[in-house]
Design a protein around this motif. Structure first.
Motif, mmCIF file in Angstrom:
data_model
loop_
_atom_site.group_PDB
_atom_site.id
_atom_site.type_symbol
_atom_site.label_atom_id
_atom_site.label_comp_id
_atom_site.label_asym_id
_atom_site.label_seq_id
_atom_site.Cartn_x
_atom_site.Cartn_y
_atom_site.Cartn_z
ATOM 1 N N THR A 137 -8.134 1.383 7.341
ATOM 2 C CA THR A 137 -8.572 2.775 7.380
ATOM 3 C C THR A 137 -10.068 2.785 7.665
ATOM 4 O O THR A 137 -10.659 1.747 7.982
ATOM 5 N N GLU A 160 -0.221 4.243 -0.869
ATOM 6 C CA GLU A 160 -1.065 5.434 -0.683
ATOM 7 C C GLU A 160 -0.972 5.905 0.761
ATOM 8 O O GLU A 160 -1.149 5.123 1.694
ATOM 9 N N PRO A 204 1.289 6.778 7.744
ATOM 10 C CA PRO A 204 0.131 7.664 7.849
ATOM 11 C C PRO A 204 0.442 8.869 8.742
ATOM 12 O O PRO A 204 1.509 8.952 9.355
ATOM 13 N N VAL A 221 -4.734 5.465 10.322
ATOM 14 C CA VAL A 221 -4.687 4.012 10.158
ATOM 15 C C VAL A 221 -4.887 3.367 11.529
ATOM 16 O O VAL A 221 -4.266 3.782 12.509
ATOM 17 N N CYS A 241 0.861 -1.190 0.000
ATOM 18 C CA CYS A 241 0.000 0.000 0.000
ATOM 19 C C CYS A 241 0.896 1.238 0.000
ATOM 20 O O CYS A 241 1.467 1.599 1.037
ATOM 21 N N HIS A 264 -2.304 7.524 3.981
ATOM 22 C CA HIS A 264 -3.600 7.759 4.602
ATOM 23 C C HIS A 264 -3.440 8.695 5.804
ATOM 24 O O HIS A 264 -2.372 8.777 6.414
ATOM 25 N N HIS A 265 -4.541 9.363 6.137
ATOM 26 C CA HIS A 265 -4.518 10.266 7.289
ATOM 27 C C HIS A 265 -4.516 9.492 8.601
ATOM 28 O O HIS A 265 -3.718 9.766 9.505
#
Length: 291
Positions: free
Chosen positions: A99, A76, A127, A81, A74, A78-79
């Motif tokens: 998420t 990407e 994150p 986790v 992954c 994320h804000h």
């Protein structure tokens, strides 16, 4: 191609009109069998409740138990986790990260060690915030893999840690007050409430400091008399020093999106469903439970 009779097994034979080569066409029903297998796995139905004998079901779907689901990398960012581990046996745990929308990674390990958490984190982009229930192995791995990621300790787990030491009906006055303070932690929703809670906990520590220092002699050895209360106090003191109780109130992080204070998203949204599936299909061998 055109029809060219049947084989000895009764299958339709086809012949190429240009070169004369013959062949048979087989229907691949793997997708249908996989759907049937997942229908049984994700429901309460017994193996014999799918319109066929249970032996036939096991024979047709046995191939799917050889599949090992591999978590993708992954990349990407994320804000928020959520991470947690679900134990399948005495020495088998699945570490899961998710998420608010979906699961982003998992790792099968023997324990929640630093190496296991590092293996999970190495396949994910760091994150902004990670919500967890604590643990030495996780924190050591986070400092190494995600050094800039902020930590939000699940406040419900912090309360439950105190509850294990005091019980829900403490007999000592100090335990009654500490249990109430820990329970108030669940109601904190702003910075003023966090400041009041910290002041209340600090006042309790000062008021009962001499009481918690009392000692007793057991089997000729001196030890603290109220060890469970001391354990509950030290747990909350450590969280206060680390500053992980009220990360969700940070205004800078809140501008990027809300930060939850509990790990309910993974506990109730992922782990609870996995536990329900394992409970409905009791008796699976360990490797199948892990898959």
């Amino acid at each position: 191609m055109k029809g060219h009779g049947r084989t000895a097994a009764g299958s339709k034979r086809w012949q190429c009109t240009s070169c004369g080569a013959t062949a048979t066409h087989r229907i691949d029903n793997s997708a249908k069998l996989l759907a049937l297998f997942l229908r049984w796995l994700l429901s309460k139905l017994p193996q014999g409740g799918l319109g066929m004998p249970d032996r036939t079901f096991r024979r047709l779907t046995s191939r799917f138990w050889s599949i090992w689901p591999i978590a993708p990398i992954c990349d990407e960012a994320h804000h928020v986790v959520h991470v947690d581990g679900i134990w399948l046996g005495r020495s088998c745990v699945v570490l899961i990260a998710c998420t608010a929308e979906h699961v982003v990674g998992w790792h099968l390990a023997r324990s929640e060690s630093k190496a296991a958490w590092s293996a999970l984190m190495s396949r994910m982009a760091p994150p902004d915030v990670v919500v967890c229930d604590g643990g030495g192995g996780f924190e050591a791995a986070r400092r190494e893999r995600w050094p800039r990621t902020r930590v939000q300790r699940c406040v419900f787990h912090a309360f439950a840690q105190v509850k294990r030491c005091t019980t829900a009906r403490p007999r000592l006055q100090a335990g009654v007050e500490l249990y109430g303070i820990a329970k108030d932690l669940l109601a904190v929703g702003d910075l003023d409430g966090a400041a009041r809670w910290l002041a209340s906990f600090s006042s309790w520590c000062s008021r009962w400091e001499a009481f918690l220092k009392e000692r007793e002699v057991v089997d000729g050895r001196s030890r603290y008399k109220h060890r469970r209360l001391r354990k509950a106090r030290s747990g909350l003191e450590r969280l206060c020093r680390e500053g992980t109780l009220f990360t969700f109130l940070d205004e800078g992080l809140a501008r990027e999106g809300a930060v939850p204070s509990t790990n309910n998203r993974i506990e109730g949204g992922v782990n609870a469903l996995v536990r329900e599936m394992l409970r409905e299909h009791r008796g699976l061998r360990l490797t199948r439970r892990a898959k």
